[in-house]
Design an enzyme around this catalytic site. Structure first.
Site, PDB file in Angstrom:
ATOM      1  N   ASP A   5       1.068 -21.448 -27.068  1.00  0.00           N
ATOM      2  CA  ASP A   5       0.973 -20.686 -28.315  1.00  0.00           C
ATOM      3  C   ASP A   5      -0.301 -21.052 -29.089  1.00  0.00           C
ATOM      4  O   ASP A   5      -0.751 -22.196 -29.041  1.00  0.00           O
ATOM      5  CB  ASP A   5       2.212 -21.007 -29.162  1.00  0.00           C
ATOM      6  CG  ASP A   5       2.418 -19.990 -30.277  1.00  0.00           C
ATOM      7  OD1 ASP A   5       1.704 -18.968 -30.295  1.00  0.00           O
ATOM      8  OD2 ASP A   5       3.290 -20.232 -31.124  1.00  0.00           O
ATOM      9  N   ASN A  13      -3.271 -18.832 -29.367  1.00  0.00           N
ATOM     10  CA  ASN A  13      -4.541 -18.200 -28.968  1.00  0.00           C
ATOM     11  C   ASN A  13      -5.146 -17.391 -30.119  1.00  0.00           C
ATOM     12  O   ASN A  13      -6.359 -17.412 -30.336  1.00  0.00           O
ATOM     13  CB  ASN A  13      -4.319 -17.234 -27.796  1.00  0.00           C
ATOM     14  CG  ASN A  13      -3.858 -17.937 -26.540  1.00  0.00           C
ATOM     15  OD1 ASN A  13      -3.982 -19.149 -26.425  1.00  0.00           O
ATOM     16  ND2 ASN A  13      -3.334 -17.176 -25.587  1.00  0.00           N
ATOM     17  N   GLY A  14      -4.278 -16.669 -30.838  1.00  0.00           N
ATOM     18  CA  GLY A  14      -4.753 -15.810 -31.936  1.00  0.00           C
ATOM     19  C   GLY A  14      -5.395 -16.641 -33.033  1.00  0.00           C
ATOM     20  O   GLY A  14      -6.469 -16.304 -33.542  1.00  0.00           O
ATOM     21  N   TRP A  31      -6.617 -19.654 -32.781  1.00  0.00           N
ATOM     22  CA  TRP A  31      -7.839 -20.276 -32.240  1.00  0.00           C
ATOM     23  C   TRP A  31      -9.020 -19.313 -32.425  1.00  0.00           C
ATOM     24  O   TRP A  31     -10.109 -19.724 -32.847  1.00  0.00           O
ATOM     25  CB  TRP A  31      -7.623 -20.593 -30.754  1.00  0.00           C
ATOM     26  CG  TRP A  31      -8.748 -21.295 -30.075  1.00  0.00           C
ATOM     27  CD1 TRP A  31      -8.911 -22.642 -29.927  1.00  0.00           C
ATOM     28  CD2 TRP A  31      -9.875 -20.682 -29.414  1.00  0.00           C
ATOM     29  NE1 TRP A  31     -10.066 -22.907 -29.223  1.00  0.00           N
ATOM     30  CE2 TRP A  31     -10.676 -21.730 -28.899  1.00  0.00           C
ATOM     31  CE3 TRP A  31     -10.275 -19.354 -29.209  1.00  0.00           C
ATOM     32  CZ2 TRP A  31     -11.852 -21.498 -28.190  1.00  0.00           C
ATOM     33  CZ3 TRP A  31     -11.463 -19.118 -28.506  1.00  0.00           C
ATOM     34  CH2 TRP A  31     -12.228 -20.191 -28.011  1.00  0.00           C
ATOM     35  N   ARG A  70      -8.900 -11.444 -31.325  1.00  0.00           N
ATOM     36  CA  ARG A  70      -7.762 -12.098 -30.659  1.00  0.00           C
ATOM     37  C   ARG A  70      -7.961 -12.160 -29.146  1.00  0.00           C
ATOM     38  O   ARG A  70      -7.542 -13.091 -28.484  1.00  0.00           O
ATOM     39  CB  ARG A  70      -6.463 -11.352 -30.976  1.00  0.00           C
ATOM     40  CG  ARG A  70      -6.017 -11.476 -32.417  1.00  0.00           C
ATOM     41  CD  ARG A  70      -4.723 -10.705 -32.665  1.00  0.00           C
ATOM     42  NE  ARG A  70      -3.604 -11.243 -31.905  1.00  0.00           N
ATOM     43  CZ  ARG A  70      -2.924 -12.336 -32.236  1.00  0.00           C
ATOM     44  NH1 ARG A  70      -3.249 -13.004 -33.319  1.00  0.00           N
ATOM     45  NH2 ARG A  70      -1.924 -12.756 -31.489  1.00  0.00           N
ATOM     46  N   HIS A  92      -7.210 -15.089 -26.247  1.00  0.00           N
ATOM     47  CA  HIS A  92      -6.409 -14.969 -25.020  1.00  0.00           C
ATOM     48  C   HIS A  92      -7.235 -15.343 -23.782  1.00  0.00           C
ATOM     49  O   HIS A  92      -6.731 -15.967 -22.854  1.00  0.00           O
ATOM     50  CB  HIS A  92      -5.850 -13.555 -24.890  1.00  0.00           C
ATOM     51  CG  HIS A  92      -4.794 -13.257 -25.923  1.00  0.00           C
ATOM     52  ND1 HIS A  92      -3.786 -14.135 -26.211  1.00  0.00           N
ATOM     53  CD2 HIS A  92      -4.598 -12.180 -26.733  1.00  0.00           C
ATOM     54  CE1 HIS A  92      -3.000 -13.617 -27.161  1.00  0.00           C
ATOM     55  NE2 HIS A  92      -3.483 -12.438 -27.499  1.00  0.00           N
ATOM     56  N   THR A 106       9.505 -10.905 -23.782  1.00  0.00           N
ATOM     57  CA  THR A 106      10.037  -9.537 -23.945  1.00  0.00           C
ATOM     58  C   THR A 106       9.606  -9.002 -25.317  1.00  0.00           C
ATOM     59  O   THR A 106       9.344  -7.819 -25.477  1.00  0.00           O
ATOM     60  CB  THR A 106      11.582  -9.533 -23.839  1.00  0.00           C
ATOM     61  OG1 THR A 106      12.108 -10.641 -24.569  1.00  0.00           O
ATOM     62  CG2 THR A 106      12.063  -9.626 -22.416  1.00  0.00           C
ATOM     63  N   ASN A 134       6.790  -9.709 -26.843  1.00  0.00           N
ATOM     64  CA  ASN A 134       5.341  -9.441 -26.884  1.00  0.00           C
ATOM     65  C   ASN A 134       5.002  -7.965 -26.625  1.00  0.00           C
ATOM     66  O   ASN A 134       3.921  -7.497 -26.996  1.00  0.00           O
ATOM     67  CB  ASN A 134       4.577 -10.309 -25.879  1.00  0.00           C
ATOM     68  CG  ASN A 134       4.438 -11.762 -26.299  1.00  0.00           C
ATOM     69  OD1 ASN A 134       4.241 -12.638 -25.468  1.00  0.00           O
ATOM     70  ND2 ASN A 134       4.537 -12.033 -27.588  1.00  0.00           N
ATOM     71  N   TRP A 135       5.935  -7.213 -26.002  1.00  0.00           N
ATOM     72  CA  TRP A 135       5.681  -5.775 -25.773  1.00  0.00           C
ATOM     73  C   TRP A 135       5.498  -5.039 -27.099  1.00  0.00           C
ATOM     74  O   TRP A 135       4.928  -3.949 -27.147  1.00  0.00           O
ATOM     75  CB  TRP A 135       6.829  -5.121 -24.990  1.00  0.00           C
ATOM     76  CG  TRP A 135       6.888  -5.511 -23.546  1.00  0.00           C
ATOM     77  CD1 TRP A 135       7.827  -6.286 -22.958  1.00  0.00           C
ATOM     78  CD2 TRP A 135       5.984  -5.121 -22.497  1.00  0.00           C
ATOM     79  NE1 TRP A 135       7.565  -6.433 -21.607  1.00  0.00           N
ATOM     80  CE2 TRP A 135       6.436  -5.723 -21.300  1.00  0.00           C
ATOM     81  CE3 TRP A 135       4.825  -4.335 -22.435  1.00  0.00           C
ATOM     82  CZ2 TRP A 135       5.794  -5.569 -20.069  1.00  0.00           C
ATOM     83  CZ3 TRP A 135       4.177  -4.180 -21.211  1.00  0.00           C
ATOM     84  CH2 TRP A 135       4.666  -4.793 -20.056  1.00  0.00           C
ATOM     85  N   GLU A 144      13.523 -32.600 -22.642  1.00  0.00           N
ATOM     86  CA  GLU A 144      12.851 -33.295 -23.736  1.00  0.00           C
ATOM     87  C   GLU A 144      11.798 -32.328 -24.287  1.00  0.00           C
ATOM     88  O   GLU A 144      11.073 -31.696 -23.521  1.00  0.00           O
ATOM     89  CB  GLU A 144      12.153 -34.553 -23.219  1.00  0.00           C
ATOM     90  CG  GLU A 144      13.091 -35.596 -22.677  1.00  0.00           C
ATOM     91  CD  GLU A 144      13.967 -36.232 -23.762  1.00  0.00           C
ATOM     92  OE1 GLU A 144      13.501 -36.325 -24.913  1.00  0.00           O
ATOM     93  OE2 GLU A 144      15.105 -36.604 -23.456  1.00  0.00           O
TER      94      GLU A 144
HETATM   95  C1  FPP Z   1       0.344 -16.971 -27.645  1.00  0.00           C
HETATM   96  O1  FPP Z   1      -0.720 -16.896 -28.534  1.00  0.00           O
HETATM   97  C2  FPP Z   1       0.068 -16.554 -26.291  1.00  0.00           C
HETATM   98  C3  FPP Z   1       0.456 -15.371 -25.707  1.00  0.00           C
HETATM   99  C4  FPP Z   1       1.111 -14.263 -26.411  1.00  0.00           C
HETATM  100  C5  FPP Z   1       0.307 -15.149 -24.292  1.00  0.00           C
HETATM  101  C6  FPP Z   1      -1.033 -15.306 -23.719  1.00  0.00           C
HETATM  102  C7  FPP Z   1      -1.155 -16.361 -22.712  1.00  0.00           C
HETATM  103  C8  FPP Z   1      -2.272 -16.548 -22.005  1.00  0.00           C
HETATM  104  C9  FPP Z   1      -3.473 -15.711 -22.188  1.00  0.00           C
HETATM  105  C10 FPP Z   1      -2.381 -17.626 -21.013  1.00  0.00           C
HETATM  106  C11 FPP Z   1      -1.909 -17.385 -19.606  1.00  0.00           C
HETATM  107  C12 FPP Z   1      -1.653 -16.033 -19.098  1.00  0.00           C
HETATM  108  C13 FPP Z   1      -1.144 -15.794 -17.842  1.00  0.00           C
HETATM  109  C14 FPP Z   1      -0.983 -14.394 -17.384  1.00  0.00           C
HETATM  110  C15 FPP Z   1      -0.751 -16.873 -16.934  1.00  0.00           C
HETATM  111  P1  FPP Z   1      -0.556 -15.991 -29.804  1.00  0.00           P
HETATM  112  O2  FPP Z   1      -1.258 -14.705 -29.551  1.00  0.00           O
HETATM  113  O3  FPP Z   1       0.896 -15.828 -30.169  1.00  0.00           O
HETATM  114  O4  FPP Z   1      -1.282 -16.853 -30.883  1.00  0.00           O
HETATM  115  P2  FPP Z   1      -1.048 -16.861 -32.449  1.00  0.00           P
HETATM  116  O5  FPP Z   1       0.397 -17.267 -32.666  1.00  0.00           O
HETATM  117  O6  FPP Z   1      -2.012 -17.901 -32.936  1.00  0.00           O
HETATM  118  O7  FPP Z   1      -1.347 -15.500 -32.952  1.00  0.00           O
END
Ligand code: FPP
Length: 234
Positions: free
Chosen positions: A21, A23-24, A26, A34, A38, A67, A69-70, A202
């Site tokens: 968690d 990426n956004g 970051w 965003r 990713h 599910t 994230n869609w 854990e």
């Molecule tokens: C959470 O960050 C991450 C995701 C929704 C999924 C993305 C995962 C990857 C790109 C790594 C690996 C992918 C594969 C296919 C193995 P967020 O967008 O929720 O971040 P935020 O909470 O800071 O907005």
């Protein structure tokens, strides 16, 4: 302490699961879109798979797409799917060489045909490997996983099933439960991840955002796990 000076963990959890968690956030901290977060997240996924392989982890499970994230913005979902398709295709030869087996957990029917073909090809190419099992949770939700198991049991007319029977109907049927579940980015919740399987796991929560969760952070999480005493309720 930099990773080079950090002690290699002595106790290695057989099965590590990760909620990747942040990426956004970051990307936002760097004034980047965003999608850049990713991309950095995918690159970090590749690095952590390598590190876990080197450490002798037997099972690594990652939560890549839930599910829920869609429901994100259409452009973001499309970007994530393109990233998965190109990223996994590039990573495949290295996974083959490094003896990694691939498992997919989730409702893959929701992906387009091209993505399903790419994923099937990865699983097929790696099926004879005997090393670390990498499970990628895609279009995955713990509640959805439990419900699909119950519905299959009902379809088969099963009654009075026990835990051992039930687990055979989960996506993770052929792998053991996770020993250590890591969540990055400071959120302290499980967000529908491995609800059944996490009963005695854990947990390790860190504020570090997923693209920054490097080898040093991985060692820190595993060393923390190594200091815990697991009693499984006994
Ligand atoms: C959470 O960050 C991450 C995701 C929704 C999924 C993305 C995962 C990857 C790109 C790594 C690996 C992918 C594969 C296919 C193995 P967020 O967008 O929720 O971040 P935020 O909470 O800071 O907005």
């Amino acid at each position: 302490m930099p990773a080079a000076q950090m002690k290699k963990p002595e106790v290695i959890p057989p099965h590590i699961a990760i909620i990747m968690d942040g990426n956004g956030r970051w990307a936002a901290r760097r004034m980047l879109p965003r999608s850049a977060g990713h991309k950095a997240g995918f690159d970090n996924f590749v690095s952590i798979v390598r590190e876990c392989g080197k450490l002798g982890v037997s099972y690594l499970t990652v939560y890549a797409f839930s599910t829920e994230n869609w429901q994100r913005d259409k452009q973001e979902v499309e970007y994530l799917i393109r990233l998965m398709n190109s990223g996994m295709t590039s990573f495949l030869p290295e996974m083959k060489k490094n003896n990694i087996r691939l498992k997919l957990c989730g409702d893959l029917s929701r992906f387009d045909e091209q993505s399903r073909k790419m994923l099937d090809n990865c699983v097929e190419t790696l099926k004879d490997n005997t090393g670390m099992v990498l499970s990628i949770c895609l279009s995955y939700g713990g509640r959805q996983e439990i419900l699909q198991a119950v519905n299959r049991l009902l379809d088969e007319g099963k009654k009075n099933i026990n835990e051992e029977d039930f687990r055979k109907y989960l996506y993770t049927a052929d792998i053991p439960d996770p020993d250590l579940i890591i969540r990055t980015s400071g959120e302290i919740r499980i967000s529908n991840f491995l609800l059944w399987q996490s009963a005695y796991a854990e947990y390790y929560f860190t504020d570090v955002l997923w693209p920054d969760f490097n080898k040093e952070e991985l060692y820190r999480a595993i060393n923390d796990y190594g200091r815990r005493s697991r009693r499984f309720g006994k």
